[in-house]
Design an enzyme around this catalytic site. Structure first.
Site, mmCIF file in Angstrom:
data_model
loop_
_atom_site.group_PDB
_atom_site.id
_atom_site.type_symbol
_atom_site.label_atom_id
_atom_site.label_comp_id
_atom_site.label_asym_id
_atom_site.label_seq_id
_atom_site.Cartn_x
_atom_site.Cartn_y
_atom_site.Cartn_z
ATOM 1 N N HIS A 1 -6.017 1.989 -3.727
ATOM 2 C CA HIS A 1 -5.023 1.438 -2.803
ATOM 3 C C HIS A 1 -4.590 0.056 -3.265
ATOM 4 O O HIS A 1 -5.166 -0.515 -4.189
ATOM 5 C CB HIS A 1 -5.598 1.369 -1.384
ATOM 6 C CG HIS A 1 -6.763 0.440 -1.238
ATOM 7 N ND1 HIS A 1 -6.740 -0.653 -0.430
ATOM 8 C CD2 HIS A 1 -8.003 0.449 -1.806
ATOM 9 C CE1 HIS A 1 -7.916 -1.282 -0.484
ATOM 10 N NE2 HIS A 1 -8.691 -0.626 -1.321
ATOM 11 N N CYS B 1 0.816 -1.221 0.000
ATOM 12 C CA CYS B 1 0.000 0.000 0.000
ATOM 13 C C CYS B 1 0.848 1.269 0.000
ATOM 14 O O CYS B 1 0.599 2.188 -0.774
ATOM 15 C CB CYS B 1 -0.995 -0.009 1.164
ATOM 16 S SG CYS B 1 -0.266 -0.004 2.814
ATOM 17 N N HIS C 1 -2.714 0.983 7.156
ATOM 18 C CA HIS C 1 -2.953 0.877 5.717
ATOM 19 C C HIS C 1 -3.178 2.282 5.179
ATOM 20 O O HIS C 1 -3.717 3.138 5.884
ATOM 21 C CB HIS C 1 -4.184 0.003 5.451
ATOM 22 C CG HIS C 1 -4.445 -0.255 4.009
ATOM 23 N ND1 HIS C 1 -3.647 -1.079 3.257
ATOM 24 C CD2 HIS C 1 -5.404 0.221 3.177
ATOM 25 C CE1 HIS C 1 -4.121 -1.126 2.015
ATOM 26 N NE2 HIS C 1 -5.187 -0.330 1.947
#
Length: 171
Positions: free
Chosen positions: A142, A79, A130
């Site tokens: 993402h 990510c 994240h």
């Protein structure tokens, strides 16, 4: 030495339950988002619209790229690596490489002030973080651990529950 069946099942369940991987979400339908056609429409005057189109261009190039912890290319990317590459390639902005370092970049803004290009951070575990990039209309791009590079919605209960903060790293 003989093992009893009744011992194997609880031991297997113990090891299986100790996984640190975040839960896998059901596949989301991926929107077919296209930036406006070249030459047919006027260039966006709003800087956030221009960023949105650049993000959608990046999505088209990277869509479905598998997740790989520490990865930085189309064979696999994580990510923060996706955020790092997107800002470098599309916006000519050098960001730190890790999620925690990225979470300290720029300035924090309220959720209600989200604009295209803002970084959205989530707490997905005790120490797991994240990051994604906000596009528009409650959607963000993402690198998902289960589906690779994709677009998700902030309306999803999983993302809503794990939302942490928003950072604006440009403008």
């Amino acid at each position: 030495m003989k093992f009893k069946t009744w011992l194997i099942i609880p031991l297997a369940l113990c090891f299986w339950g100790c996984s640190h991987r975040p839960p896998t979400l059901p596949p989301a339908s991926q929107p077919e988002i296209e930036p406006p056609g070249k030459g047919k429409s006027k260039p966006a005057k709003n800087p956030y619209q221009r960023v949105k189109y650049k993000l959608l261009d990046q999505y088209k190039k990277w869509r479905g790229t598998p997740y790989r912890l520490g990865g930085l290319n189309k064979q696999g990317i994580d990510c923060s690596g996706f955020v790092y590459q997107t800002f470098r390639q599309q916006l000519n902005i050098q960001l730190p490489r890790t999620t925690i370092q990225q979470s300290k970049s720029g300035r924090q803004v309220d959720f209600q002030q989200l604009k295209a290009g803002d970084l959205i951070f989530f707490k997905t575990g005790k120490k797991l973080r994240h990051v994604g990039i906000y596009i528009d209309g409650q959607q963000f791009i993402h690198a998902s651990t289960s589906q690779g590079v994709m677009i998700s919605t902030l309306d999803n209960p999983y993302w809503r529950k794990s939302f942490w903060k928003v950072q604006r790293v440009w403008q």
